[in-house]
Design a protein around this motif. Structure first.
Motif, PDB file in Angstrom:
ATOM      1  N   UNK A  36       6.813   8.170   7.966  1.00  0.00           N
ATOM      2  CA  UNK A  36       6.138   6.999   8.541  1.00  0.00           C
ATOM      3  C   UNK A  36       7.150   5.918   8.912  1.00  0.00           C
ATOM      4  N   UNK A  37       8.129   5.681   8.056  1.00  0.00           N
ATOM      5  CA  UNK A  37       9.165   4.696   8.350  1.00  0.00           C
ATOM      6  C   UNK A  37      10.007   5.089   9.562  1.00  0.00           C
ATOM      7  N   UNK A  76      -0.663  11.633  12.949  1.00  0.00           N
ATOM      8  CA  UNK A  76      -0.598  12.933  12.259  1.00  0.00           C
ATOM      9  C   UNK A  76      -0.051  12.748  10.850  1.00  0.00           C
ATOM     10  N   UNK A  77       1.006  11.966  10.699  1.00  0.00           N
ATOM     11  CA  UNK A  77       1.582  11.712   9.374  1.00  0.00           C
ATOM     12  C   UNK A  77       0.551  11.011   8.491  1.00  0.00           C
ATOM     13  N   UNK A 130       0.817  -1.217   0.000  1.00  0.00           N
ATOM     14  CA  UNK A 130       0.000   0.000   0.000  1.00  0.00           C
ATOM     15  C   UNK A 130       0.853   1.270   0.000  1.00  0.00           C
ATOM     16  N   UNK A 131       2.115   1.153   0.359  1.00  0.00           N
ATOM     17  CA  UNK A 131       2.990   2.321   0.407  1.00  0.00           C
ATOM     18  C   UNK A 131       3.650   2.622  -0.939  1.00  0.00           C
ATOM     19  N   UNK A 132       3.388   1.814  -1.964  1.00  0.00           N
ATOM     20  CA  UNK A 132       4.030   1.978  -3.275  1.00  0.00           C
ATOM     21  C   UNK A 132       3.671   3.307  -3.936  1.00  0.00           C
ATOM     22  N   UNK A 133       2.480   3.781  -3.711  1.00  0.00           N
ATOM     23  CA  UNK A 133       2.007   5.012  -4.354  1.00  0.00           C
ATOM     24  C   UNK A 133       2.354   6.276  -3.558  1.00  0.00           C
ATOM     25  N   UNK A 134       2.884   6.120  -2.355  1.00  0.00           N
ATOM     26  CA  UNK A 134       3.088   7.262  -1.446  1.00  0.00           C
ATOM     27  C   UNK A 134       4.251   8.143  -1.883  1.00  0.00           C
ATOM     28  N   UNK A 135       4.160   9.409  -1.491  1.00  0.00           N
ATOM     29  CA  UNK A 135       5.252  10.347  -1.735  1.00  0.00           C
ATOM     30  C   UNK A 135       6.443  10.000  -0.845  1.00  0.00           C
ATOM     31  N   UNK A 193      -5.324   9.015   1.280  1.00  0.00           N
ATOM     32  CA  UNK A 193      -6.022   7.846   1.839  1.00  0.00           C
ATOM     33  C   UNK A 193      -5.452   6.520   1.356  1.00  0.00           C
ATOM     34  N   UNK A 194      -4.909   6.465   0.181  1.00  0.00           N
ATOM     35  CA  UNK A 194      -4.389   5.213  -0.353  1.00  0.00           C
ATOM     36  C   UNK A 194      -2.936   4.947  -0.028  1.00  0.00           C
ATOM     37  N   UNK A 195      -2.335   5.749   0.836  1.00  0.00           N
ATOM     38  CA  UNK A 195      -0.906   5.639   1.116  1.00  0.00           C
ATOM     39  C   UNK A 195      -0.577   4.797   2.335  1.00  0.00           C
TER      40      UNK A 195
END
Length: 141
Positions: A40-41, A86-87, A28-33, A93-95
Motif C-alpha cells: 500500500x505504501x 486490489x491490495x 489504522x495501519x498499525x494492525x496491518x501485516x 477490513x481493519x487495515x
C-alpha cells in the motif's frame, strides 16, 4: 500551467506523506501485516511520483504534447489506483482506509483549468485588440 503545476505538487506531497505514514504503520495501519504496509505504501509513493512528474514537467498528465509520460500519465494513475484497490481488497477490513478514487479526477481537472485559462487569455486579447477593417488584427505588444 502554473496553477496546475502547483496543484500537482501539492498532490504529490500529500501522496508521499501518506506513503510515509503507511510505511510507519500509523493509525489504522498499525494492525496491518508487513506485506500490506509495503504494498500500500509503495502504491502511494508511486502515485506521488506520478503527480511529481506532472508538477516538474509543467505539462500535467494529460498533455496533448510532450513526453509519453505527460500524454498518458493519467492511465498510469488509474492503474495505480486499481492496484491500490486490489491490495485493499486482499487485506483485512481493519487495515486502513478505503482507497480514494479522487486522484483519478485530478488530471482531467487540471487539464480543464489549463484549457479555460488559455480560452480566457484569447478572449481578453480579442477584446483588447479588435480587428482592423481589413480583417487583420494588429500585432500585440
Amino acid at each position: 500551467m502554473k496553477l496546475g503545476a502547483a496543484f500537482y505538487a501539492v498532490m504529490a506531497v500529500l501522496a508521499v506523506v501518506s506513503a510515509v505514514l503507511v510505511f510507519r504503520g500509523y493509525a489504522a495501519y498499525a494492525e496491518a501485516d508487513q506485506w500490506y504496509l509495503i504494498a500500500r505504501g509503495s502504491v502511494f509513493l508511486l502515485i506521488g511520483v506520478m503527480f511529481g512528474i506532472g508538477a516538474v514537467t509543467r505539462r500535467g498528465l494529460m498533455s496533448a504534447e510532450g513526453p509519453r509520460i505527460c500524454r498518458s500519465g493519467w492511465i498510469v494513475v488509474i492503474a495505480l489506483l486499481c492496484a491500490e484497490f486490489v491490495v485493499y481488497a486482499l487485506g483485512d477490513d481493519g487495515w486502513g482506509n478505503f482507497p480514494s478514487i479522487a486522484s483519478i479526477f485530478i488530471p482531467p481537472f487540471v487539464q480543464r483549468l489549463q484549457d479555460k485559462y488559455y480560452e480566457g487569455r484569447q478572449e481578453a486579447e480579442r477584446e483588447l485588440n479588435p480587428e482592423a477593417p481589413d480583417g487583420v488584427r494588429p500585432p500585440t505588444v
